[in-house]
Scaffold this active site. Structure first.
Site, short mmCIF file in Angstrom:
data_model
loop_
_atom_site.label_atom_id
_atom_site.label_comp_id
_atom_site.label_asym_id
_atom_site.label_seq_id
_atom_site.Cartn_x
_atom_site.Cartn_y
_atom_site.Cartn_z
N ARG A 258 0.84 -1.20 0.00
CA ARG A 258 0.00 0.00 0.00
C ARG A 258 0.87 1.25 0.00
O ARG A 258 1.82 1.35 0.77
CB ARG A 258 -0.92 0.01 1.22
CG ARG A 258 -1.85 -1.18 1.24
CD ARG A 258 -2.82 -1.14 2.39
NE ARG A 258 -3.63 -2.36 2.34
CZ ARG A 258 -4.56 -2.69 3.22
NH1 ARG A 258 -4.80 -1.87 4.25
NH2 ARG A 258 -5.24 -3.79 3.10
N ARG A 273 2.35 0.91 10.36
CA ARG A 273 1.97 1.31 9.00
C ARG A 273 3.17 1.18 8.08
O ARG A 273 4.11 1.95 8.16
CB ARG A 273 1.46 2.77 9.01
CG ARG A 273 0.73 3.17 7.75
CD ARG A 273 0.12 4.57 7.89
NE ARG A 273 -0.82 4.65 9.00
CZ ARG A 273 -2.09 4.26 8.94
NH1 ARG A 273 -2.56 3.77 7.82
NH2 ARG A 273 -2.86 4.35 9.99
N GLU A 345 -6.36 -1.02 15.23
CA GLU A 345 -6.93 -1.96 14.26
C GLU A 345 -5.93 -3.04 13.89
O GLU A 345 -4.78 -2.77 13.57
CB GLU A 345 -7.33 -1.19 12.99
CG GLU A 345 -7.85 -2.11 11.91
CD GLU A 345 -8.09 -1.38 10.59
OE1 GLU A 345 -8.11 -0.13 10.59
OE2 GLU A 345 -8.27 -2.07 9.57
N SER A 348 -10.11 -6.29 9.88
CA SER A 348 -11.31 -5.64 9.40
C SER A 348 -12.15 -6.71 8.73
O SER A 348 -11.70 -7.32 7.78
CB SER A 348 -10.91 -4.55 8.40
OG SER A 348 -11.83 -3.52 8.38
N ARG A 385 1.17 -6.25 12.62
CA ARG A 385 0.55 -5.64 13.79
C ARG A 385 0.40 -6.66 14.92
O ARG A 385 0.37 -6.29 16.10
CB ARG A 385 -0.81 -5.04 13.42
CG ARG A 385 -0.63 -3.81 12.54
CD ARG A 385 -1.90 -3.06 12.27
NE ARG A 385 -1.62 -1.92 11.40
CZ ARG A 385 -2.51 -1.03 11.01
NH1 ARG A 385 -3.77 -1.14 11.41
NH2 ARG A 385 -2.17 -0.03 10.23
#
Length: 420
Positions: A258, A273, A345, A348, A385
């Site tokens: 990403r 991130r 987070e 999801s 994460r």
RNA sequence: GCCCAGGUAGUCUAGUGGUAGGGCGACGGUCUCGAAAACCGUUUCUCCUUUGGGGAUCGCAGGUUCGAAUCCUGCCCUGGGCGCCA
């Protein structure tokens, strides 16, 4: 993608969905204009084509009887140029319509709370209790550097900001987590697949990443996109197909890429991130009537990983202002990050209903004819994460980190990570 | 990257310019106590349409033609051969 007919007949419902998503409704107005013009052209074109088909058959008949057909052929030549003209218009209107339809987001489910932003996401449940530290917990990047298992400088050197090198027990922990997650999910009934991560434009459009989020994707010089999530290759496995034997449950590990455009300045330290990260994904193809039930199960299947790792987390229900473009409903799993004293987070889980299936043309057969499947997916989990959560939640005062019991068989029986 | 052969409905297959045909499978019917067999019928999708229909559709996109699965151009995919190669 929504059904054109549905938007045409229910502009108010679609409009309300856009407003709840903090968007304007101008798209719908121009869509309806193009749609009316398109249908007008279609009607005229269809009439002319009907005439052409009839006359063409007459010509064939005349030729068969060795009669002269010149006058009819002449007549058709005039009509043909008009047909060409109309076809051009039809094509133009249709491509405008498609463009708009591809940029209209899904309609949130009735069980998605209306809200403006992430502050309006209700907590569904909280599982586990954050550990009470007798010392000040360090952030994972400090732990990782001190243990010499995360190397940020060299990641930047060979790639750039937002890339990290894992070393020694860090690399092993990442790999152990991938294997552990896949093993748990296959036991839960998901079929493991290992797809390509270079994806063509059609597949990227099928799941909703394109055309709207092009700037968030890495585009290769020869036209392939790097997968931002396994959702893309795995959901599109059934693109343009009829799916037999629903439901189908798949799990996949892939690297994810990403660009994080517009996210500069957020989580710049550490590995929360990254431009490249690993993720194990869960994907379901189900019949429409079962999709919400399956979504609850899928979420629990993802939660199972956190439970087995004994990491405290909570589940939130994303509101209309925070939910993703393609989703009708989303639960986020948020894991406790001690150094930040926050839930962050880590997964999801979404129900897309038939939004992706319509774009990707994924259907199943019913006695009443073909129907679009419902697609769902969820991270099970984001691996990097999870490393963050383990390092921070399992850290000890002396700087070492305990390895969660369920992972030890995956790490050669090691019980801790200690500086060597 | 080059050469050859292919891509037709769920599947297999015929079709070299004049309305996409056949086999299998599936479904319905006849027959039967019931079933099988046999026979008859149905079986592409999508869009528009006031329910009569109509239009598109033979890998995709263009083109030629009154008319294209069929001829022309470009592209995609599959199989085989050659070259290169972790």
């Amino acid at each position: 993608m929504l059904e054109l007919k549905f938007v045409r007949n229910n502009p108010d419902i679609v409009g309300r969905a856009l407003i709840n998503r903090n968007m304007g409704t101008e798209l719908i107005d121009s869509l309806l204009e193009y749609d009316a013009a398109w249908r007008e052209c279609l009607a005229e074109g269809d009439n002319l084509k009907h005439k052409r088909n009839v006359v063409t058959r007459e010509i064939a008949q005349l030729k068969k009887e060795n009669k002269d057909a010149a006058s009819k052929i002449n007549e058709m030549q005039g009509i043909n140029s008009r047909i060409k003209e109309i076809d051009d218009n039809i094509r133009n209107y249709k491509s405008k319509i498609n463009e708009i339809m591809l940029s209209i987001p899904n309609i949130p489910s009735e069980t998605t709370p209306v809200g403006k932003d992430e502050n309006d996401n209700p907590v569904v449940r909280v599982v586990g209790k954050p550990r009470e530290f007798t010392f000040t917990p360090k952030p994972h990047w400090e732990i990782g550097e001190e243990l010499n298992i995360l190397d940020f400088e060299r990641g930047s050197k060979i790639a750039g900001q937002g890339f990290t090198v894992y070393k020694g027990m860090g690399a092993k922990l990442e790999r152990a987590l991938i294997n552990f997650m896949l093993d748990v999910h296959t036991r839960q009934g998901y079929l493991e697949v290992f797809p390509p991560v270079l994806i063509n434009e059609k597949a990227m459009t099928g799941t909703g990443q394109l055309p709207k989020f092009k700037d968030d994707m890495y585009l290769c010089t020869d036209g392939y996109y790097l997968a931002p999530t396994a959702e893309v290759p795995v959901t599109n496995l059934f693109m343009d197909e009829y799916v037999e034997n629903l439901p189908v449950f798949l799990t996949a590990y892939t690297a994810c890429f990403r660009r994080e455009a517009g996210k500069h300045g957020q989580d710049t330290r550490g590995i929360i991130r990254q431009h490249q990260f690993n993720k194990v994904e869960l994907v379901k193809f189900v019949k429409p009537e079962t999709s919400y039930e399956e979504m609850e199960k899928l979420t629990l299947d993802a939660e199972e990983i956190l439970k087995l790792l004994k990491l405290p987390y909570r589940v939130i229900n994303l509101c209309t202002g925070d939910i993703g473009f393609s989703a009708a409903k989303t639960y986020d799993l948020e894991v406790w990050v001690p150094a930040q004293k926050k839930y962050r987070e880590i997964s999801s889980c979404s129900n897309f209903e038939n939004f992706q299936a319509r774009r990707a043309n994924i259907r199943f057969r019913t006695p009443e004819g073909p129907q679009f499947v419902h697609t769902l997916n969820g991270s099970g989990l984001a691996v990097g994460r999870t490393v963050v959560a383990i390092l921070e939640n399992y850290q000890r005062e002396d700087g070492s980190v305990e390895i969660p019991e369920v992972l030890r068989p995956y790490m050669g029986g090691a019980e801790e990570i200690r500086k060597v």
